[in-house]
Design an enzyme around this catalytic site. Structure first.
Site, PDB file in Angstrom:
ATOM      1  NE  ARG A 222      -3.989  -1.962   0.188  1.00  0.00           N
ATOM      2  CZ  ARG A 222      -4.619  -2.470  -0.830  1.00  0.00           C
ATOM      3  NH1 ARG A 222      -4.313  -2.082  -2.039  1.00  0.00           N
ATOM      4  NH2 ARG A 222      -5.569  -3.345  -0.654  1.00  0.00           N
TER       5      ARG A 222
ATOM      6  N   GLY B  76       2.218   2.489  -2.860  1.00  0.00           N
ATOM      7  CA  GLY B  76       2.038   3.159  -4.141  1.00  0.00           C
ATOM      8  C   GLY B  76       2.932   2.621  -5.252  1.00  0.00           C
TER       9      GLY B  76
ATOM     10  CB  SER C 104       0.875  -1.240  -8.352  1.00  0.00           C
ATOM     11  OG  SER C 104       1.304  -2.519  -7.937  1.00  0.00           O
TER      12      SER C 104
ATOM     13  CG  HIS D 106      -3.728  -3.861  -9.535  1.00  0.00           C
ATOM     14  ND1 HIS D 106      -2.399  -3.642  -9.776  1.00  0.00           N
ATOM     15  CD2 HIS D 106      -3.848  -3.975  -8.193  1.00  0.00           C
ATOM     16  CE1 HIS D 106      -1.745  -3.618  -8.623  1.00  0.00           C
ATOM     17  NE2 HIS D 106      -2.595  -3.828  -7.656  1.00  0.00           N
TER      18      HIS D 106
ATOM     19  CD  GLU E 214      -5.658 -12.893 -15.427  1.00  0.00           C
ATOM     20  OE1 GLU E 214      -5.808 -13.994 -14.849  1.00  0.00           O
ATOM     21  OE2 GLU E 214      -6.521 -12.012 -15.456  1.00  0.00           O
TER      22      GLU E 214
END
Length: 190
Positions: free
Chosen positions: A21, A23, A25, A61, A73
């Protein structure tokens, strides 16, 4: 004097790490969007359709990604996916931690083979790469053997990849820090 290329230069390998959490990504997505290249998002995490928390995270996302970005994926098959990329693309790999988790059951020899396979695939990849990786050793020491194995394998892979990276970012509390510009390398083990 040689003529300079008008093509923008992109680092071949960029690492973006940080705690959960923080940041990382979002920063990796920002770097990818700024590249001007066709972005291919390589998702290494499992699908886990019965895990509502994981599904909510995946949905966040997906909502942030521009609709023109491709998404594959790939799970634990990251090395093979890198071979399919073209030079006009940029791959955003999210994340190294879920790739490591996909291979936690491997014995040390098989794990070493898998790491070498990925490092070779990164070197041979024709597209620039932005790889998101988690920082796991900043908190509580894992209480389980598999937790310790995950932490150790991820940390070792990060150090190996950092040595090949042209750009390295640490993202904390929504702030990105250029580690190569602001740091000194730690001497190797002897």
């Amino acid at each position: 004097m040689a003529a300079e290329s008008l093509e923008p230069s992109h680092p071949h390998l960029t690492l973006v790490s940080g705690p959960s959490r923080g940041g990382k990504s979002r920063w990796a997505e920002h770097l990818a969007a700024q590249s001007g290249l066709a972005v291919v998002y390589l998702a290494t995490g499992p699908s886990l359709p019965d895990d509502p928390s994981w599904q909510a995270r995946l949905q966040l996302h997906r909502q942030r990604r521009p609709p023109q970005w491709g998404c594959r994926e790939v799970g634990g098959a990251l090395a093979a996916a890198l071979a399919d990329l073209e030079p006009a693309q940029l791959a955003l790999v999210d994340s190294l931690g879920t790739w490591v988790a996909a291979h936690l059951d491997l014995e040390p020899e098989a794990w070493a083979f898998r790491c070498n396979e990925l490092i070779t695939a990164i070197r041979r990849c024709r597209a620039p790469l932005v790889v998101v990786c988690e920082e796991t050793g900043w908190g509580v020491v894992p209480a389980t053997a598999v937790g310790s194995r995950f932490r150790d394998r991820l940390g070792t892979m990060q150090q190996q990849l950092q040595g090949q990276s042209e750009a390295v970012w640490l993202v904390l509390q929504g702030r990105a820090i250029d580690l190569l510009a602001l740091s000194q390398p730690v001497p190797p083990d002897h």
